[in-house]
Design an enzyme around this catalytic site. Structure first.
Site, short mmCIF file in Angstrom:
data_model
loop_
_atom_site.label_atom_id
_atom_site.label_comp_id
_atom_site.label_asym_id
_atom_site.label_seq_id
_atom_site.Cartn_x
_atom_site.Cartn_y
_atom_site.Cartn_z
CE1 TYR A 134 -1.91 3.19 2.95
CE2 TYR A 134 -3.66 2.54 1.47
CZ TYR A 134 -3.15 3.41 2.41
OH TYR A 134 -3.87 4.52 2.81
CE LYS A 138 -3.27 6.03 -0.29
NZ LYS A 138 -4.35 6.94 -0.74
NE ARG A 206 -0.44 2.55 14.51
CZ ARG A 206 0.65 1.87 14.87
NH1 ARG A 206 1.50 2.40 15.74
NH2 ARG A 206 0.88 0.66 14.39
P1 NAP Z 1 -12.91 4.23 2.83
O1 NAP Z 1 -13.83 4.63 3.91
O2 NAP Z 1 -12.51 2.80 2.72
O3 NAP Z 1 -13.56 4.71 1.43
C1 NAP Z 1 -12.92 4.38 0.23
C2 NAP Z 1 -13.62 5.12 -0.89
O4 NAP Z 1 -12.96 4.81 -2.12
C3 NAP Z 1 -15.10 4.72 -1.05
O5 NAP Z 1 -15.85 5.84 -1.42
C4 NAP Z 1 -15.04 3.70 -2.21
O6 NAP Z 1 -16.24 3.64 -2.95
C5 NAP Z 1 -13.93 4.34 -3.05
N1 NAP Z 1 -13.31 3.37 -3.96
C6 NAP Z 1 -12.65 2.22 -3.62
N2 NAP Z 1 -12.25 1.56 -4.74
C7 NAP Z 1 -12.69 2.31 -5.81
C8 NAP Z 1 -12.65 2.15 -7.23
N3 NAP Z 1 -12.06 1.09 -7.80
N4 NAP Z 1 -13.22 3.11 -8.00
C9 NAP Z 1 -13.83 4.17 -7.44
N5 NAP Z 1 -13.93 4.41 -6.10
C10 NAP Z 1 -13.36 3.47 -5.30
O7 NAP Z 1 -11.56 5.08 2.88
P2 NAP Z 1 -11.18 6.33 3.81
O8 NAP Z 1 -10.77 5.81 5.14
O9 NAP Z 1 -12.25 7.38 3.70
O10 NAP Z 1 -9.85 6.84 3.06
C11 NAP Z 1 -9.88 7.99 2.22
C12 NAP Z 1 -8.45 8.30 1.83
O11 NAP Z 1 -7.70 8.57 3.02
C13 NAP Z 1 -7.73 7.13 1.13
O12 NAP Z 1 -6.94 7.62 0.07
C14 NAP Z 1 -6.85 6.53 2.23
O13 NAP Z 1 -5.71 5.92 1.70
C15 NAP Z 1 -6.51 7.76 3.05
N6 NAP Z 1 -6.17 7.50 4.47
C16 NAP Z 1 -7.05 6.84 5.27
C17 NAP Z 1 -6.70 6.68 6.63
C18 NAP Z 1 -7.64 6.00 7.61
O14 NAP Z 1 -7.24 5.83 8.79
N7 NAP Z 1 -8.85 5.61 7.22
C19 NAP Z 1 -5.49 7.19 7.14
C20 NAP Z 1 -4.66 7.88 6.26
C21 NAP Z 1 -5.01 8.05 4.93
P3 NAP Z 1 -17.42 2.61 -2.47
O15 NAP Z 1 -18.07 3.26 -1.28
O16 NAP Z 1 -18.32 2.54 -3.64
O17 NAP Z 1 -16.74 1.32 -2.12
O1 GFB Z 2 -5.25 1.07 12.49
P1 GFB Z 2 -4.41 -0.15 12.42
O2 GFB Z 2 -5.08 -1.38 11.94
O3 GFB Z 2 -3.16 0.03 11.47
O4 GFB Z 2 -3.78 -0.32 13.91
P2 GFB Z 2 -1.76 0.77 11.59
C1 GFB Z 2 -3.07 -1.40 14.20
C2 GFB Z 2 -2.62 -1.46 15.67
O5 GFB Z 2 -3.78 -1.71 16.48
C3 GFB Z 2 -1.69 -2.63 15.86
C4 GFB Z 2 -3.64 -2.97 17.14
O6 GFB Z 2 -0.76 -2.33 16.87
C5 GFB Z 2 -2.63 -3.77 16.29
O7 GFB Z 2 -1.98 -4.74 17.06
N1 GFB Z 2 -4.96 -3.64 17.23
C6 GFB Z 2 -5.48 -4.18 18.35
C7 GFB Z 2 -5.82 -3.82 16.21
N2 GFB Z 2 -6.68 -4.75 18.08
C8 GFB Z 2 -6.92 -4.55 16.75
C9 GFB Z 2 -7.99 -4.93 15.88
O8 GFB Z 2 -8.97 -5.58 16.25
N3 GFB Z 2 -7.90 -4.53 14.57
C10 GFB Z 2 -6.81 -3.77 14.11
N4 GFB Z 2 -6.81 -3.38 12.82
N5 GFB Z 2 -5.76 -3.43 14.90
C11 GFB Z 2 -2.33 1.24 9.10
C12 GFB Z 2 -1.82 0.88 7.73
O9 GFB Z 2 -1.37 0.90 10.02
O10 GFB Z 2 -2.53 2.67 9.20
C13 GFB Z 2 -2.83 1.34 6.70
O11 GFB Z 2 -1.65 -0.52 7.66
C14 GFB Z 2 -3.25 2.78 6.89
O12 GFB Z 2 -2.28 1.17 5.43
C15 GFB Z 2 -3.55 3.07 8.35
O13 GFB Z 2 -2.31 3.63 6.47
C16 GFB Z 2 -3.78 4.54 8.57
O14 GFB Z 2 -1.93 2.11 12.17
O15 GFB Z 2 -0.77 -0.14 12.21
#
Ligand code: NAP
Ligand code: GFB
Length: 311
Positions: A134, A138, A206
């Site tokens: 991933y 990015k 985090r």
């Molecule tokens: P999300 O809730 O999983 O939503 C993903 C979105 O992308 C949905 O609207 C989905 O549409 C759309 N999508 C996925 N595959 C697609 C495709 N093939 N064509 C068109 N649309 C598509 O993601 P999010 O958490 O809001 O993340 C938004 C951005 O923030 C991403 O770029 C992610 O990498 C970044 N980000 C997220 C986090 C986090 O903690 N969540 C942290 C840092 C950065 P559908 O609803 O139709 O599936």
């Molecule tokens: O948000 P998270 O899944 O991803 O957090 P990262 C992971 C941390 O939470 C680890 C603990 O230390 C896990 O051991 N954890 C405990 C759990 N219980 C749970 C559980 O039930 N589910 C999950 N998911 N974690 C992500 C990247 O890293 O950060 C993604 O892999 C994205 O690509 C995201 O960028 C923002 O923070 O470790």
């Protein structure tokens, strides 16, 4: 009136931008889902640009997930994100988009680094192995935007949020990020009178930003930002254990909280600096939602929307 297309408009961040969009009356917003246009298809991406002719694109669409989804689906996390990003950036140039703001993530920075991490360190070494697929997809998005900026002067820039949480998140027990996953688990533990199991040691740290705060920061960058890349985070850092206890408190859960060390901890920390944002927003700083407040609002939303949310 300028059209802003929000790719990924139906996700966690997309819905947060929708929630604040009424206060940006100068723009017409279009919130896309994958069902409207599959952006992994170049043809469909072109069709989307032909349909809306956006002046501005906020590019959020991605294949996203927590630690365990990243560890177990590396091919999908790499290929889908490379395709989506390639199509959106190349078409943004082809269709003369005035400004593109693309979304990265703090997990893409190098794993071996001095803290706090800042924007200049992005390519200074490999990311953490748990999400390298991933992360490299990015990083290529950042390189792609930078290439168009340098060669054609396109205003294609990036923002790099830290871990995000809030309403409309993905609460699936396997694929979700830690905060929504633990909200779902605590809900079930409370309902079924079971232990609340947190994976790993609970020690990793985090920084968690509430989705609506992030949405306001992204709109600031859309309106005034020109920096190639800006980290969007919060100053405070919490251990997974602390977050687990805050979630338990939100559910009035008083039974046993246990840790399952058979699951990976992933990266220990990825502490980032907000200095660039602080300088950028000094005239009009935003106030952050406290994590206690953000968690209780997200828990309330989850309880109300359990049936139709992603679980
Ligand atoms: P999300 O809730 O999983 O939503 C993903 C979105 O992308 C949905 O609207 C989905 O549409 C759309 N999508 C996925 N595959 C697609 C495709 N093939 N064509 C068109 N649309 C598509 O993601 P999010 O958490 O809001 O993340 C938004 C951005 O923030 C991403 O770029 C992610 O990498 C970044 N980000 C997220 C986090 C986090 O903690 N969540 C942290 C840092 C950065 P559908 O609803 O139709 O599936
Ligand atoms: O948000 P998270 O899944 O991803 O957090 P990262 C992971 C941390 O939470 C680890 C603990 O230390 C896990 O051991 N954890 C405990 C759990 N219980 C749970 C559980 O039930 N589910 C999950 N998911 N974690 C992500 C990247 O890293 O950060 C993604 O892999 C994205 O690509 C995201 O960028 C923002 O923070 O470790």
């Amino acid at each position: 009136m300028k059209t802003i297309v929000v790719t990924g408009g139906t996700g966690l961040v997309g819905n947060a931008i929708r929630a604040i969009s009424a206060s940006y009356a100068d723009y017409e917003f279009v919130f896309l889902s994958s069902k409207m246009f599959n952006l992994a298809s170049l043809e469909e991406t072109r069709k989307m640009f032909r349909t809306y002719k956006p002046a501005i694109v906020i590019h959020l669409a991605a294949c996203v997930g927590g630690l365990y989804k990243n560890m177990n689906n590396k091919v999908e996390m790499l290929e889908k994100n490379l395709l989506i990003n390639f199509n959106v950036v190349s078409c943004a140039h082809e269709f003369h988009v005035e400004k593109l703001v693309a979304c990265l993530s703090t997990c893409i920075f190098p794993d071996k680094v001095t803290y706090p991490i800042d924007e200049s360190m992005l390519h200074n070494g490999p990311p953490h192995v748990s999400n390298d697929a991933y992360a490299y997809a990015k990083r290529m998005l950042e390189v792609h935007c930078s290439a168009y900026r340098e060669q054609f002067g396109d205003r294609f820039i990036c923002v790099t949020p830290t871990n995000i949480y809030g309403p409309h998140d993905n609460f699936n027990l396997e694929d979700a990020h830690v905060l929504p996953a633990l909200i779902h688990k605590c809900h079930l533990a409370k309902q079924e009178g079971r232990d609340f199991v947190i994976r790993g040691s609970g020690k990793p740290l985090r920084q968690f930003i509430y989705s609506e705060d992030l949405a306001n920061m992204i709109m600031r960058v859309v309106e005034k930002g020109e920096d190639p890349n800006m980290i969007l985070s919060v100053p405070d850092e919490y251990s997974i254990k602390q977050v687990g206890h805050l979630i338990a408190a939100s559910f009035d859960y008083e039974d046993r909280i246990v840790f399952d060390p058979s699951f990976a901890d992933g990266q220990y920390k990825k502490t980032v600096s907000s200095d660039m944002w602080t300088t950028f927003s000094k005239e009009d700083p935003i106030s952050y939602t406290s994590i206690q407040n953000g968690i209780s609002q997200t828990v309330a939303w989850f309880k109300e929307h359990y049936a139709e949310s992603r679980v």
